[in-house]
Design an enzyme around this catalytic site. Structure first.
Site, short mmCIF file in Angstrom:
data_model
loop_
_atom_site.label_atom_id
_atom_site.label_comp_id
_atom_site.label_asym_id
_atom_site.label_seq_id
_atom_site.Cartn_x
_atom_site.Cartn_y
_atom_site.Cartn_z
N ASP A 51 13.51 -31.59 -23.00
CA ASP A 51 14.59 -32.54 -23.29
C ASP A 51 14.96 -33.35 -22.05
OD1 ASP A 51 14.94 -32.07 -25.99
OD2 ASP A 51 16.64 -30.72 -25.74
N HIS A 72 22.04 -33.24 -23.04
CA HIS A 72 21.81 -34.68 -23.06
C HIS A 72 22.93 -35.46 -22.36
CE1 HIS A 72 18.53 -33.86 -25.72
NE2 HIS A 72 19.31 -33.38 -26.66
N HIS A 114 12.23 -36.14 -27.54
CA HIS A 114 10.93 -35.46 -27.61
C HIS A 114 9.78 -36.45 -27.48
CE1 HIS A 114 13.14 -32.22 -30.21
NE2 HIS A 114 13.58 -32.28 -28.97
N HIS A 122 12.11 -25.69 -23.62
CA HIS A 122 12.52 -26.85 -24.42
C HIS A 122 13.63 -27.62 -23.72
CE1 HIS A 122 12.83 -29.43 -27.89
NE2 HIS A 122 14.15 -29.38 -27.71
#
Length: 314
Positions: free
Chosen positions: A250, A273, A89, A246
């Site tokens: 990311d 991720h 973030h 969001h």
């Protein structure tokens, strides 16, 4: 902050005008952490410094090949094994605000989660101010498509004259369901369209995550919590499609670990991720898939980018 600063369109590198501090808790550790964002010299990049560690073990560069864990967050570590996690973030805010060089001091192994979005970090950067530096900004230009994953979950980068991020998600919960969106970075779009999008999780997963030592600091104050088909947060969502926004946030943070802004189109499908980092590994492993260019050269044709890359390698 000027619109030029927000749009990342400056041809020169940028850093902060002055240091600025904040405190918060780690999402996964649950521990209080103090953090200080500081200006740094041109060509420094983004560097984390653990002030609770000996000086010779404290520095961790924010690089794609320093990623050591991608379970629910991105963790980077140095050769001494000293790590810092949940950096995505903050990295997204630095990318979105056009910060090329900064030193981030913190006294623990995790960046503070704040409200679960990038907005508090954007606010800190705006308060500190942005200073243009004398060195030209270097960009990473995508020359050909690179894809990792499989038919159900994948991430890709492909050539594009502008930097764009698209994402699609699909959850069984009606609160999330299927969402898809596209955002072009520039002209303040990160702050306006992405920065306030919060991380999210499902109530039934919380106990299991805590058994694994994760989400110990998670609460309705720093995450969207979903129970069944309902959002539990008072006030509901900040955007109707906050979940997919969001995921783009990311991805912006994870891809900024490339060491420079990427000019190209990113697309994610039910990825996270781990695939974001695999994508950087795959791109850098293929010398014909990318090249460095100065900001002045963004409008060059793919053939010109390829010639520049070949000349640089030769």
């Amino acid at each position: 902050m000027s619109e030029q600063s927000q749009s990342n369109e400056t041809k020169f590198q940028q850093t902060l005008k002055s240091p600025i501090n904040c405190t918060g808790i780690g999402l996964h550790s649950g521990s209080k952490v103090s953090m200080r964002l500081m200006p740094s010299d041109a060509n420094t990049g983004i560097v984390f410094v653990r002030t609770d560690q000996p000086a010779d073990r404290a520095t961790i560069r924010a690089d794609w090949d320093r990623v050591t864990d991608t379970k629910l967050c991105t963790v980077i570590a140095n050769d001494a094994g000293v790590s810092v996690g949940t950096i995505e973030h903050l990295m997204a805010a630095l990318r979105g605000c056009g910060i090329d060089n900064a030193v981030i001091e913190l006294n623990g192994p995790e960046a503070p989660i704040m409200d679960g979005s990038s907005a508090p970090f954007v606010f800190l950067i705006e308060c500190a101010g942005i200073r243009q530096q004398e060195k030209p900004r270097r960009l990473i230009k995508v020359l050909k498509q690179v894809t990792v994953g499989d038919q159900t979950r994948f991430a890709s980068l492909s050539p594009s004259p502008v930097t764009g991020f698209s994402f699609e998600i699909d959850f069984a919960s009606a609160a999330v369901a299927r969402q898809e969106t596209y955002v072009k970075l520039g002209s303040g779009t990160f702050k306006a369209e992405l920065a306030r999008a919060r991380t999210f999780g499902f109530l039934h997963e919380v106990d299991q995550m805590r058994k694994l030592g994760l989400a110990r600091g998670g609460s309705l104050d720093n995450a969207i919590v979903i129970s069944g088909d309902k959002v539990l947060n008072e006030g509901g969502l900040r955007y109707t499609d906050e979940f997919v926004r969001h995921k783009i946030l990311d991805s912006i943070g994870d891809l900024y670990l490339a060491g420079a802004p990427i000019v190209g189109h990113f697309h994610g499908c039910r990825s996270g991720h781990a695939l974001n980092n695999q994508l950087l590994h795959a791109m850098f492993a293929d010398q014909t898939a990318w090249c460095y260019v100065d900001a002045d050269d963004v409008g060059a044709t793919p053939a010109e980018w390829a010639r520049e890359k070949i000349a640089a390698v030769a």
